[in-house]
Structures are given as C-alpha cells and as structure tokens.
Design an enzyme around this catalytic site. Structure first.
Site, short mmCIF file in Angstrom:
data_model
loop_
_atom_site.label_atom_id
_atom_site.label_comp_id
_atom_site.label_asym_id
_atom_site.label_seq_id
_atom_site.Cartn_x
_atom_site.Cartn_y
_atom_site.Cartn_z
N HIS A 1 50.16 66.69 9.75
CA HIS A 1 49.13 67.40 10.52
C HIS A 1 48.19 66.45 11.24
O HIS A 1 47.87 65.37 10.76
CB HIS A 1 48.35 68.38 9.63
CG HIS A 1 47.70 67.77 8.43
ND1 HIS A 1 47.08 68.53 7.47
CD2 HIS A 1 47.55 66.49 8.02
CE1 HIS A 1 46.58 67.76 6.53
NE2 HIS A 1 46.85 66.51 6.86
N ASN A 2 47.79 66.88 12.43
CA ASN A 2 46.80 66.19 13.27
C ASN A 2 47.26 64.85 13.82
O ASN A 2 46.44 64.06 14.31
CB ASN A 2 45.47 66.01 12.52
CG ASN A 2 44.86 67.34 12.13
OD1 ASN A 2 44.88 67.71 10.95
ND2 ASN A 2 44.34 68.07 13.09
#
Length: 355
Positions: free
Chosen positions: A243-244
């Site tokens: 994620h991210n």
C-alpha cells in the site's frame, strides 16, 4: 497471414536491402527460421548463426550488416534490432488475431449502473459492479471482476480471472494478466495489547496508460492516500506492491520482487527478480537494482546497486558468516594494534634522535 517486406518497412521504418516483394509469415529465431520467416540479430555473439540462417529476411544493425557476408536474403537495417523485432512481432500478432465480437456475454453479471462502451468485450462469467466504467474496445475476459466505481481505460485487456477492486483505475492500452489482483487491502494493522487491530484501507490504486501487469501480481490499495503506478510501467509475474507505493513512469520490475509499503521508486528504473525494497524509502530515477538485492536505505544517485552474498557451499557460508559476526571485534583489535605500533615507532624514533 503474410506481409510484404515493403509494407513492413513502410509501417516500422528501417533501411530495406533486397527484394521488397518478399512475403514473410512470421518471426523465428536465427537457427530455426525458414524461407517464410523474418529473423533478427541483436547480439554480435550470434553473427555466425545470422550468416547461416535460412530466413527470408534479417533485421540487424548497421555494424552487424557490415560483418554479415554469407547471408544472401533481404536485410532490414535499423538502429535497434531488438526493438524492431518487438514491433514486428506485435504486427504479426495483430495480423493473426481473430477479433472478439463486441458485447456482453449472456453469462456475465453486469450491474445496470455500470457503463460499458458499445465496442467493449465482456466475456463469460465476468462481474462488473455498479458505477464501474469500461472504455472503448476494452476486453474483459472470462471470470474477471471489476468492482464498483472502478475504471478500465480504452483498449485495455484483462485476461481471465483478473481482479480490479472498487474505485481503482487503470488507463488506456493496459494489459492485466490472469490472477492479478489490483486493489486488495494493504497490510495495515495496529498492535493493541498484543492483538492486531485492522486499519481500514480506504485509498485506491491509480494506474496510468500502457501499463502491463503480470500473472498473479498483487498491487495493494492505499491506506489513506493512493497507491500509484505511472504510465509505461512493466510488472512481471508474482510481484507484490504494498500500500501507498509510488512507481515512476517506464520502470520495469522482474518476477518475485517485493516492494514494501510507501516505497517510492523513480522513473526509468529496473528492479531485478526477487529483489526486496524496504518500506518508506526513496529510489531516484534511472536506478538498476540487481536481482536478489535487499534495498534497506534510500538510493539517491542513479546507477546500478547490488547487495547479496555470492552463493557457496553451506559449510563455507557458515565460516564466512562467523567472520562477519566478528568483524567488529577484529576492527577494535586492529585499531589497538595500530595504536601500539604507532607508539612503538614514535619511541624508536626518539631513541635514535637521543643517540
């Protein structure tokens, strides 16, 4: 299907030497190509094979053209034979393709609130949820899933059983291979008295144009902000992008690499197979990370980076590991010896002066 060399050069460029009316039906390697094939030479080590190939035409560089003497077929001289081969292979693939009929298969489940372009192809057992958008000439093959409010760009192809979760987007001309999952939850948990409390992953995955995603590769949605894959990125099979993360344009990542959360990788980078990129670090543009490398710190200068211990027999590896563990102690001993030697040298010089 076949194409005349003159037509091929008109589409792809290059300098044609030889009979422009020769027809070729496909591309084959130097050593197996026959009179209906075109072949290519991109590595000077294979000049001997190129001289002896039976292909009707040969794609090669100007330097190799000057060295190949025995080959009697037609030649296409170009600056980058390997790239020319790639474009030619795409052309032959297009010639051989049977275009699927636009429309929605009767077994597909498409929410009335989804927007499907009239030219798109929705295959058997596909699920498209409410608010999803599938662009012009997009192709969603059997068993794939497009979540609510997700967007698929024009001419993008989802192979069988690929997944695009809710609110995630992919641009035009993308290729998503079977088993790929875009937008699953990132690995986000808070520890409370020894137990893990899930952090909702409410960001998206935003993917640019001309991105290819390999089979069984996973790209996690952001925790709060989005995971971003910029245009032209090429991802091999079985890659994990957490994620991210932010992957810059035209970066290529080989199979089994793992990119931990919030890592930022620049443009025109290449990451070798099974490399591991630590979370929350930055890798600038035009960095090559070698296969199997573990990148624990940010890389702030372009270049090639390698960090792995060469493979050896286990017994020898244990000896080396023991030496590495003792390097700190050895360093202190060496420093003490240097200090003693310096003191002894100084004393000796003083004695000589006194004499």
């Amino acid at each position: 299907m076949s194409i005349r060399l003159e037509q091929l050069v008109e589409r792809l460029g290059g300098q044609l030497k030889g009979d422009a009316d020769i027809e070729v039906q496909g591309i084959a390697p130097l050593d197996v190509a026959g009179s209906s094939h075109i072949t290519f030479l991109s590595n000077p080590k294979f000049r001997g094979q190129a001289d002896q190939t039976q292909a009707a035409a040969l794609i090669l560089s100007e330097a190799d053209d000057a060295q190949i003497r025995s080959y009697a077929g037609a030649r296409i001289v170009t600056r980058n034979p390997y790239a020319y081969f790639a474009h030619a292979a795409q052309l032959f693939q297009h010639l051989d393709e049977v275009a699927p009929q636009a429309g929605i298969h009767p077994s597909a489940v498409v929410d009335p609130a989804a927007r499907i372009a009239a030219s798109a192809v929705i295959g058997p057992q596909v699920v498209v949820e409410a608010g999803a958008v599938v662009g012009e000439r997009a192709r969603i093959d059997a068993g794939s899933f497009i979540g609510r409010n997700a967007k698929v760009g024009d001419d993008t192809h989802f192979h069988a059983r690929a997944t695009l979760h809710h609110a995630c987007e992919i641009g035009a001309r993308g290729i998503v291979h079977s088993g790929a999952v875009i937008g699953a939850d990132g690995f986000g948990f808070a520890n409370e008295a020894g137990q893990w409390v899930k952090i909702p992953q409410v960001g998206r995955v935003m993917i640019g144009d001309d991105v290819e995603i390999g089979a069984n590769t996973t790209i996690d949605r952001g925790a709060l902000a989005d995971t971003v894959i910029e245009e032209g990125v090429k991802l091999d099979n079985q890659i994990q992008i957490a994620h991210n993360c932010h992957i810059g344009a035209h970066t290529a990542i080989a199979a089994c690499a793992g990119i931990a959360g919030s890592a930022r990788i620049g443009k025109y980078c290449s990451i070798g197979g099974a490399a591991m990129i630590h979370g929350h670090i930055t890798i600038v543009d035009r960095v090559h990370v070698s296969a199997g490398t573990l990148a624990l710190r940010s890389i702030l200068e372009p270049g090639q980076y390698t960090g792995f211990y060469p493979i050896t027999e286990h017994r020898d590896w244990e000896k080396s590991a023991a030496l590495v563990r003792n390097l700190g102690t050895m360093r202190e001993k060496i420093r003490a010896l240097e200090k003693t030697l310096k003191s002894l040298t100084a004393n000796s010089e003083n004695q000589e002066e006194n004499e």
